[in-house]
Design an enzyme around this catalytic site. Sequence first.
Site: not given
Lengths: 333, 333, 211, 211
Positions: A55, A57-58, A111, A220
Site C-alpha cells: 500500500g 502512505g509509507h 498483501d 498501521h
Amino acid sequence: MGMKKFINDRSRLTQELLEGFAAAHSDLVSVSPQRLVTRKVPKSPDKVALVTLGGAGHEPALSGFVGEGMLDISVVGDIFAAPGPPPVFAALRQAQRPAGALFVVLNHAGDVLSADMAMQMAEAEGLKVRKILTHEDIAAGPDAPVTDRRGLVGCIPLYKIAGAAAEAGRSLEEVHALAERFNNRMATLAVAMKAATHPATGATLFELADDQMEIGMGQHGEAGTGPCKIRSADETAALMMERLVNAIQAKAGDRLMVILNGAGATTLMELYIVFRGVKKYLDGLGIEIVASRVGELLTVQEMAGFQMFAAQMDDELLELWKAPCNTPSLVVR
Amino acid sequence: MGMKKFINDRSRLTQELLEGFAAAHSDLVSVSPQRLVTRKVPKSPDKVALVTLGGAGHEPALSGFVGEGMLDISVVGDIFAAPGPPPVFAALRQAQRPAGALFVVLNHAGDVLSADMAMQMAEAEGLKVRKILTHEDIAAGPDAPVTDRRGLVGCIPLYKIAGAAAEAGRSLEEVHALAERFNNRMATLAVAMKAATHPATGATLFELADDQMEIGMGQHGEAGTGPCKIRSADETAALMMERLVNAIQAKAGDRLMVILNGAGATTLMELYIVFRGVKKYLDGLGIEIVASRVGELLTVQEMAGFQMFAAQMDDELLELWKAPCNTPSLVVR
Amino acid sequence: MSKTIQPGDFIRMLRGAAAKIRANHDRLSKLDSAIGDGDHGIAMLRAMEAVERAIEEYSCAGPKEVLAKAGWAVMSAAGGSTGPLLGSFLMGLGAGLGEAVELDSPALAAVVQRGIGQMHSHSKAQAGDKTMMDALLPAAAALAGATAEMAPAELLTRAAEAAARGAESTKDMPAKFGRARHLGPRALGHADPGATSMALLLAGFAEGLAR
Amino acid sequence: MSKTIQPGDFIRMLRGAAAKIRANHDRLSKLDSAIGDGDHGIAMLRAMEAVERAIEEYSCAGPKEVLAKAGWAVMSAAGGSTGPLLGSFLMGLGAGLGEAVELDSPALAAVVQRGIGQMHSHSKAQAGDKTMMDALLPAAAALAGATAEMAPAELLTRAAEAAARGAESTKDMPAKFGRARHLGPRALGHADPGATSMALLLAGFAEGLAR
Ligand SMILES: Nc1ncnc2c1ncn2[C@@H]1O[C@H](COP(=O)(O)OP(=O)(O)O)[C@@H](O)[C@H]1O
Ligand SMILES: Nc1ncnc2c1ncn2[C@@H]1O[C@H](COP(=O)(O)OP(=O)(O)O)[C@@H](O)[C@H]1O
Ligand SMILES: [Mg+2]
Ligand SMILES: [Mg+2]
Ligand SMILES: [Mg+2]
Ligand SMILES: [Mg+2]
C-alpha cells in the site's frame, strides 16, 4: 476536524503521489496506469527480476527502492491497502524473463491475499517466479506463528541484498536462497510515541496518552504490547535491542546490521541518540555493528516512533549490502 | 509538559547526537571534541576545502553533508545556536592548505557573528579563506536588504556544487565564483503548518491555529507573512513557486533546480503531491525542471511544513550538481 | 569609599556579575521566549560558568589574562549571539586593562568603554535597534562623566542605572537585530533580553566591587 | 412467487447488493474504525461501483461473463482484504453459474455456495475467527436446506438472515484475522465489518430478486 496536510483531493492521494514521484525521479523510474513502478533502464533479462507489492502512505517505501541494484517493479496499492491481484499478476507477467523473478511479499493480510492469488495465476501460466515472505516483527514474540509476525522495515535491506545478488547474475535459486538466509536472520521491533492521521479518512490511527509510548505497535497502529511510560532513549534502546538480540540469538563476536527506521515525525536527532544507546548496549555484549542505517525508509505518515531492526551478517551478505545501487531513496556508490 | 521525544539528558543533546552520528557513519566521518565534523578520508591538500558552521537540531543538515564531493568540515553548535568563534577558527585553521578554503555561512545573526570573528582571526593569521554568505530566503521580498534574507536549505545544493568544483581541482577563485553564481540565482520560501518543540527547552516554537498555515516562516519559528487559511497542495505550490519564479526572474525556456525540503513531520507523500503541483505550474510557464530533490535535507525538529527552493541552472552548474559525492545524507553515483 | 581600584578587583566584579546573572537567568529566558527562542538565560548562565572557570584557572596569571581567557571561553561556551558578543566585551576589558597597576574612575571608565566598543564593532547594531547595545551605549555615555574624585563603585552604579534605563526603553522599540527582528512591531512592549542582561551584568560589576 | 430464476436475474441480485451497500457504507466504515482502519465502507463502495461498471460493459456478453469481469474488476478496484476476497466470491458465482439456463433453489444454492467456497479457499479463516466467513459459512449452511419447492427469493432471504445472525455473533469473538487480530480481546463487543457487509450483500441479493 481540519487535517493538517498538504493535499488536494483525498480520493486521489495515491494517484497524485505517484505523479509527483514519477516527475521528481523521471531519470530513474516510470509509473504505469496500473500503478506499477518500474525502472527507467530495465535490467538485462538474463538477470533475476525483483517484484514487490504494498500500500501507499509509507513513503519512501516501497517504490523509492525501485532501481538498479534493488527492485525492478513495485506494485502500489491505495493508502495502507494492498493492490489487488490483477495488477500484481500483471507485474509478475511483465517481470517474466529466462532468469525468472523473485517476488517479495510483506506479511500483512491484504498483501498476502493478493500475492497468493497472483501467484496462483502466475503458476497457472507457467511463469518462473519464487515467492519470499518477510515476517520479521517480533512484537508477538520470536516464536509466534508466522501469521502473527508482520513484515516491517526488513523488506528494504532484503531488497538490497537480493537485488545485489540478482545484479551480480546469480540464478533465481541462489538469489532466493540468499534472500531466505537473510530473512531468517533478521528481526524488527517497533515503538510508537504519537499517532498519525490516515490522509484519506482523516482518522487518527490510534491514541497514546501524553506520557506514554507503545512497543510493538504495527505500521498501521495495530496494537503492540500495550502502552507504557515513556522511557529515556538509552532505556528504550536497551529494552528493544535486548529483545532483538534474543530473537536472532546474537552473541559476543557476532556481526550485526542495525537499522533505525523513523516512523515519520521522530527526528533524525532522536534516532542518532537512540543509535548511540544501541551501540553502547551492543558494545557491552561484545557484538559488533558492521552495517547500519539511520533514517526514514518505511514511514507511517506523521507518526512519531521508529522501528529497530537487527540482522546477523556474514561476509557474503555484507558484500551484497555494500554493493552499488541507484534508486530514488537509496544510493550506494 | 511531557515532551514526546526519545532523548536522555536535555543538556547533552548535541553531544549525544554527534556520538550517535559518528557511530552510525564511522566509515565516512569523525567528530572532534570541539564538535568539528570532518571527513574520514581527507581531501588532498591541492584541492580547495569547504567549511561551514551551524546549530544542531536541523538534521541531517549540516553535518550530514560532510564527505567526498561536498563539505570537508562542519562546525556544530548547540541546538539552533551557532558555534562560537573559537571552534570555527579552529576549523578554518585545520582546513588550511595551499589550495585554500571556501567558508560557507548561512545568514543567521549568530552564525554571521561567529563567522565574522573567526574570519578576522583567520585573516590576522594570514589563512587563505574566502567567505560566502547564503541568504536566499525571499519571505521579506527578493529585494529586501541582505540582513532580512535568511540562509535556508539553499546551502545544501551550494555545498554540492562548490564541493564538486573543489573535487575537480578548480582554484579557490573559481570555486568561489561558481558558488557565488549559484548563490545569486537561488531563492527559497518556507511554509509552516504545525509547530515544533525545542528539544532542550521543551518550548513550542510558535503557534498556528488548526486551520492555518504560515508562508515565509523561518527555520526557528521566525515570523513570516502572517498566518493564512490552509490551501490545497496545488494552490500552495503555485502561490509559492510564483514568488520564487519572480525572485529568480525565470521565464519560458529557463531550466531550474527545484528542491522541496520537508521540515520534519510533513510526509514524503505530501511533498510529492506538492512537487506535482510545482511541475504543473512550471509546465504552464514553459519552464523546465532539470534537477530536483524531494525529501528532508534541513529540518526543524518535528515541525510540519517545507521549504521550496528554486535556482536557475546552466550546463556547468548542472554538471557539478550531478557529479558523484558520498556523504551520510547524500550520495550521487 | 576608595577612589581607586586594583586590577585584581576585576575578579570581584566578574564574580558579582556571575551572581547577578545566576539569580536572574529564568527571567532572561522568559524575556527571550516572548520575542526570541527562549534560551538567553541559559546562554548567559553558560557564559558566567565559563567566566568562573577562567577565574579558577588563570587568576594566578593576573586579571588581564583572566579577562582574555574568559572572553575566549565565553565565545566557545555560550550558544547563539550571546557568546561572541559577550566574549568580545570581556576581551575588550582585558585589552583595555593592559598593564595598569591602579585605576581611578576615568581609567576604569576607559576600560569598560573599550569592552563596549569591542562588542559594538562586532554587533553592527545601532542605538534603537533593540539589542544589548541599547543598554551598553547609555552606559558608555554615563561612564564618560567619570572624574578622578568619583568612587569607582559609584561610577559603575551610575553606568548600571543608565544601562537599566536603556534596557527599559527597548520595550518601545521594534526589533532590528537577532531573531526578534522578524517579529517586527510584534516585539513592541517586550524588553530586549540581551539589553536586560547587560544591565544586570553592569549592576553585578558594581555590587561585586562594593562587596 | 416463481420457483425458478434465469441467469439474467443475477444482474438484479448484483444491483440489489450495490444499493444495499451504498445505503450502509458509512456504518461499515464506522465498524471498521472500531477494530480496523476505518476503510471497509469505502472498499465495499468501490467494489460495488466496479460491479456496476462490469454490468454496464458486459451485460450483453451474459451474466456469467458479467460475474467473471466483476470479480476481476473488484479485485483491482477495492483496496485491502475486501477486493481479493469479494472478487473471488463473484468469480466463484460466475464459475458456478456455468452454462445454466434456468435455476431452481437447489441450483441457485449450489452457485452461491461455490462463490462462498471460492472465497473460503483464499480466506484461510475458520468459523469463529471474526471475518467475512462468519457470515458466509452460516449462509452456506442455510442454503443447504434448499428444496425445489422453495422460491429462490425466499431461499436468499433465509441465507441472508443466517448471515446476519452470524455477523451479529462476531461481537463475541476476539479477532484472529486481518488488522483486528492485533487487538486481541479489545475487539470484543464490536461486530466484524466484513461479516456485516457480507450479510448486507446477501440481503441485497434477496431484495434485488424480489424487486
Ligand atoms: N548584533 C547584535 N548586537 C547586539 N546584541 C545582539 C545582536 N544580536 C542579538 N543581540 C542580542 O542577543 C540577544 C539574544 O541572545 P541569545 O538568546 O543568547 O541568542 P540567540 O538569539 O542566538 O538565541 C538579544 O536579546 C539581543 O539583545
Ligand atoms: N482472511 C480473511 N478471510 C475473510 N475475511 C477477512 C479476512 N481477512 C480480513 N477479512 C475481512 O476483511 C474485513 C476488513 O476489510 P477492509 O477494511 O476492506 O480491509 P483492510 O483490513 O485491508 O483495511 C474484516 O472485517 C474481515 O471481515
Ligand atoms: Mg535566544
Ligand atoms: Mg538561541
Ligand atoms: Mg479496513
Ligand atoms: Mg485498509
